[in-house]
Every structure is written in structure tokens, then in C-alpha cells.
Design an enzyme around this catalytic site. Structure first.
Site, PDB file in Angstrom:
ATOM      1  N   ASP A 167       0.772  -1.252   0.000  1.00 54.03           N
ATOM      2  CA  ASP A 167       0.000   0.000   0.000  1.00 54.03           C
ATOM      3  C   ASP A 167       0.803   1.301   0.000  1.00 54.03           C
ATOM      4  O   ASP A 167       0.527   2.201  -0.772  1.00 54.03           O
ATOM      5  CB  ASP A 167      -0.960   0.022   1.200  1.00 54.03           C
ATOM      6  CG  ASP A 167      -1.900  -1.179   1.215  1.00 54.03           C
ATOM      7  OD1 ASP A 167      -1.691  -2.120   0.425  1.00 54.03           O
ATOM      8  OD2 ASP A 167      -2.834  -1.175   2.021  1.00 54.03           O
ATOM      9  N   GLU A 396       1.307  -8.941  11.661  1.00 55.35           N
ATOM     10  CA  GLU A 396       1.073  -8.569  10.262  1.00 55.35           C
ATOM     11  C   GLU A 396       2.407  -8.380   9.542  1.00 55.35           C
ATOM     12  O   GLU A 396       2.588  -8.830   8.419  1.00 55.35           O
ATOM     13  CB  GLU A 396       0.232  -7.286  10.205  1.00 55.35           C
ATOM     14  CG  GLU A 396      -0.213  -6.911   8.798  1.00 55.35           C
ATOM     15  CD  GLU A 396      -1.089  -5.653   8.767  1.00 55.35           C
ATOM     16  OE1 GLU A 396      -1.256  -5.011   9.826  1.00 55.35           O
ATOM     17  OE2 GLU A 396      -1.595  -5.317   7.687  1.00 55.35           O
TER      18      GLU A 396
HETATM   19  C1  GLC Z   1      -2.999  -4.351   3.676  1.00 58.53           C
HETATM   20  C2  GLC Z   1      -1.846  -4.924   2.877  1.00 58.53           C
HETATM   21  C3  GLC Z   1      -2.389  -5.823   1.776  1.00 58.53           C
HETATM   22  C4  GLC Z   1      -3.295  -6.885   2.378  1.00 58.53           C
HETATM   23  C5  GLC Z   1      -4.371  -6.283   3.292  1.00 58.53           C
HETATM   24  C6  GLC Z   1      -5.125  -7.319   4.100  1.00 58.53           C
HETATM   25  O1  GLC Z   1      -3.802  -3.514   2.899  1.00 58.53           O
HETATM   26  O2  GLC Z   1      -1.044  -3.924   2.353  1.00 58.53           O
HETATM   27  O3  GLC Z   1      -1.354  -6.416   1.064  1.00 58.53           O
HETATM   28  O4  GLC Z   1      -3.884  -7.631   1.396  1.00 58.53           O
HETATM   29  O5  GLC Z   1      -3.788  -5.398   4.204  1.00 58.53           O
HETATM   30  O6  GLC Z   1      -4.251  -8.105   4.861  1.00 58.53           O
END
Ligand code: GLC
Length: 426
Positions: A167, A396
Site C-alpha cells: 500500500d 502482520e
Molecule cells: C494491507 C496490505 C495488503 C493486504 C491487506 C489485508 O492492505 O497492504 O497487502 O492484502 O492489508 O491483509
């Protein structure tokens, strides 16, 4: 690690998967991400398959049940109402029977489905379920090249940073200068209630994420228009490598199942993509770089997006150069592979995709390196990943210098990858 500890870690990972399991799809983590995410689900299916093969197929089928008529598979499916996430369905307004977002994510489904099929104990079940998914994944791949490569260059562009799955990468900073913020509707973020704001994207970035969303919404989410109308068009080598690998894997699987048309189309996409990828190579960085399609220039930003192409069948000397780059980085970071080069002054050890280690990315890099004979570097990445779990749990993402757990906790795809790492290590 002794086997008792391995079994215990796997049991703890399974617990995380079960906790986030909503019956026919899993959520990434409670609170922060309460819906189904596209590439999370595909990679999570690999973990699920270790204890329930039928459930693993269902995970991917549920995602594809929400494929758009034009072939796109959305990045989020909003199965239920939940106001702990922003932007929700009332912002996207995509007008789908079940609410979804209006953009996509890395196309890892082709790879995941082939791997599920190859490893399946129940081959009859696997053939049945794979055969039904083949045309859907093929349609998604076709959608990519038709809508995101309108001039037939062989590589697709993302039109929103969220599509990359990385992101707030440094890769997007320069292109983001072009994205205005005038007219962004007032909003309240929810992500910063669930995770430390210092580990998340900034407000300036969120404004631009939302400007793009509103811009595409005003164009009626018509994919025939969005690419050319977007001031943000980035050709991300990692994103393309995942699509190329999935196309090649889908071609192999289609051949096995006697679907020769699908095999041929996907083989051609993969071959064309691999040739075009050369344009993104940087000798100076020893890795690939993003291309800013709007200005036709490479982006001087050494992120993990340019290392990920080892996941596809790039030329051997390129793989060797990237393996050496990873070894150089490993000399500076305690844990690898950081999402950005530590030598770059913009590197930030704790902020999401601007430095931290992500186990899903590690998994794909290690897979590609191992397949091409770079077993030592691959093992080093696996070891780093397993050490992070042992020391910091199923986070995460992680600080590559300290190993500190960051972002959300009890994270689904992290747990799934741990099962993958540990099961294939034995
Ligand atoms: C964030 C991450 C993305 C992922 C999402 C859900 O947006 O950057 O890669 O898919 O979270 O985990």
C-alpha cells in the site's frame, strides 16, 4: 528447532486460522480487516490445505464467486456489515450484488490453485474443483492484459497503490505528487484505532488513496476507461511477476486437465511478460524497478517489488544477481527480506511497506530461489521467517532490525505461511 516445538508452532498457527475462519472465507485479522481480501485468501488456502483440503478449495471459490462480469476479481469482498474498516461499501459504491471494492490485487490465484492441485491427497476432488476454477482465473488474466496493458506492451499497470498489495511503498511517492487532493470528501480513518499510527500510512497518502477511489467511482467503475484516466499508472515488477507465474502455472494445470485453449493463452501471456520484464532491470541496484507509465521512466526506488520477480521464470543471471542483492541486504538487517533497501534514506523500519518484513513476500521469494537452485539464500529467508514467529508471534509485519511485531496481530496469512515454511522444511 526440535520437532516438538515445530508441531506446537503449527498448532498455534492453525488456531489463528480457525479464529479468523468465517465458514467459507477467512478474514485477515479481527478489527483491522474484517472482510475477505483477495491475495490473502489465495495464500491462506495453502495453509488451510494442510488440515482441510476441501475447505482450502472453498476459500478460493468464495473469492471467485464475486468476480465481476468483465473478469476482474476485486481486492475486497464485503460479505458482512462491519464499520471497523474504512473505506467500506458506502464509499466504494460499486453496485455489485454483494458489495466489493472496485480495484484488484496481485493475481496469485493461478499459482495457489496449481499448488493445491499438485499436493492434493484427494486427486478426484482436486481435479473437479480445479477444473471449475480454470476458466475463471483465465478470465481474470485476460482482463488484466486487456484493461491494464491497453497498448499490448506485455506488462500490466496498477492504477491504485492498494492494488499492488504494498500500500504505502516508497515506490509510489513520486507518482503520488501528481495525484491531487482537492474534492476529497471528509473521512475518518479506522485503521489507526486498531494499529499504531506510526506503523501505518500517513494522512497525505490516505487523501490520495481516496482521491483515486472517488475519481474511478465518478467514471462508473468502467474498467475500459480507468487505466487511461488514472494519473497513477505504475508497472510494478513484483505484481507482474506474480501474474506471470500464475499464468505459467495455470497453463501447466490446464494442460494436465486437457484444457488446451486455456493452456495456450496463458503460456503466451507468461512468455510475453517475461520478455517485457527486461525493460525494468537495473544493473545499479541489482534488481528490477517500477516503471512510471505516465512519464515513461523507471522509478529510482529499490523495494522488495523488484526482488519478487525471482518468483517467475526470469533469466538465470537475473536470479543470481538478485540472490547476491539479498545477501548484501542480509549483512545489514537482522531479519530478511525487508520491504525496502536499508541504504535508502527513505527506509523506515516500522512503517508498513516502507521497510518491514512480510512473511508472504518471503514465501514467494524463497520459493523462486529454491526452485532455481539458490537453496542457501532461500533457507536463510525461511529461517528468518521462522525465527520471527518464534520471537514475535503471528504479526502482520516485523521490524527487520529488531524483529518487533508490527501492525495487526493474530494474522491469517502470516499463520498460513508459517505452516507452509515448517511443513516444507521437514
Ligand atoms: C494491507 C496490505 C495488503 C493486504 C491487506 C489485508 O492492505 O497492504 O497487502 O492484502 O492489508 O491483509
Amino acid at each position: 528447532m526440535i520437532s516438538l516445538a515445530v508441531n506446537e508452532t503449527i498448532a498455534r498457527a492453525v488456531e489463528v486460522l480457525r479464529e479468523n475462519d468465517h465458514g467459507d472465507y477467512t478474514i485477515p485479522t479481527k478489527g483491522l480487516y474484517p472482510f475477505q481480501w483477495n491475495w490473502d485468501s489465495c495464500l491462506t488456502a495453502l495453509g488451510l490445505a494442510h488440515y482441510d483440503e476441501a475447505r482450502a478449495w472453498t476459500e478460493i471459490e468464495t473469492l471467485f464467486a464475486h468476480q465481476w462480469p468483465d473478469g476482474m476479481v476485486p481486492h475486497i469482498v464485503f460479505h458482512v456489515l462491519n464499520d471497523s474498516y474504512f473505506p467500506g461499501p458506502e464509499v466504494w459504491r460499486t453496485n455489485r450484488p454483494t458489495a466489493t471494492s472496485g480495484i484488484t490485487q496481485p493475481a496469485v490465484a493461478g499459482f495457489a490453485v496449481r499448488r493445491l492441485f499438485d499436493r492434493a491427497k484427494d486427486k478426484k476432488l482436486a481435479a473437479e474443483r480445479a477444473r471449475a476454477l480454470l476458466p475463471k482465473i483465465d478470465a481474470w488474466h485476460r482482463w488484466f492484459y486487456e484493461n491494464r496493458d491497453p497498448r499490448g506492451e506485455g506488462l500490466v499497470a496498477i492504477i491504485h497503490p492498494w492494488e499492488s498489495g504494498r500500500d504505502n511503498s516508497i515506490d509510489w511517492d513520486d507518482a503520488f505528487e501528481r495525484v491531487p487532493t482537492e474534492g476529497v470528501e471528509p473521512y475518518t480513518r479506522r485503521d489507526t484505532l486498531h494499529a499504531d499510527p506510526a506503523h501505518r500510512p500517513t494522512k497525505a497518502q490516505y487523501d490520495r488513496y481516496l482521491w483515486l477511489l472517488q475519481h474511478f467511482r465518478a467514471l462508473g467503475w468502467d474498467n475500459a476507461k480507468l487505466h487511461d484516466a488514472s494519473p497513477f499508472q505504475i508497472v510494478d515488477p513484483g505484481f507482474n511477476a506474480i501474474l506471470i507465474r500464475s499464468a505459467a502455472d495455470l497453463a501447466d494445470l490446464a494442460e494436465t486437465l486437457g484444457e488446451m485453449e486455456i493452456a495456450k493463452a496463458n503460456r503466451a501471456r507468461a512468455e510475453k511478460g517475461l520478455l517485457a520484464m527486461e525493460r525494468l532491470w537495473s544493473d545499479a541496484h541489482g534488481q528490477y524497478l517500477c516503471l512510471d507509465r505516465v512519464i515513461g521512466k523507471l522509478v529510482d526506488s529499490a523495494s522488495v517489488g523488484g526482488i519478487l520477480p525471482v518468483f517467475s521464470a526470469i533469466p538465470k543471471p537475473r536470479i543470481a544477481a538478485i540472490a547476491a542483492t539479498i545477501e548484501r541486504i542480509a549483512g545489514k538487517a537482522r531479519y530478511i527480506v525487508p520491504s525496502h533497501d536499508l541504504d535508502d534514506p527513505r527506509f523506515d523500519a516500522k512503517r508498513y511497506w516502507r521497510g518491514p518484513v512480510w512473511l508472504v513476500v518471503n514465501y514467494m521469494i524463497a520459493d523462486g530461489l529454491a526452485a532455481s537452485g539458490h537453496t542457501q539464500v532461500a533457507q536463510r529467508i525461511t529461517r528468518s521467517s521462522v525465527d520471527l514467529i518464534a520471537e514475535s508471534g503471528f504479526a502482520e509485519y516485523y521490524d527487520p532490525l529488531s524483529g518487533e511485531p508490527l501492525g495487526g496481530g493474530r494474522f491469517t496469512w502470516t499463520a498460513a505461511m508459517v505452516i507452509e515454511f515448517l511443513k516444507s522444511e521437514r
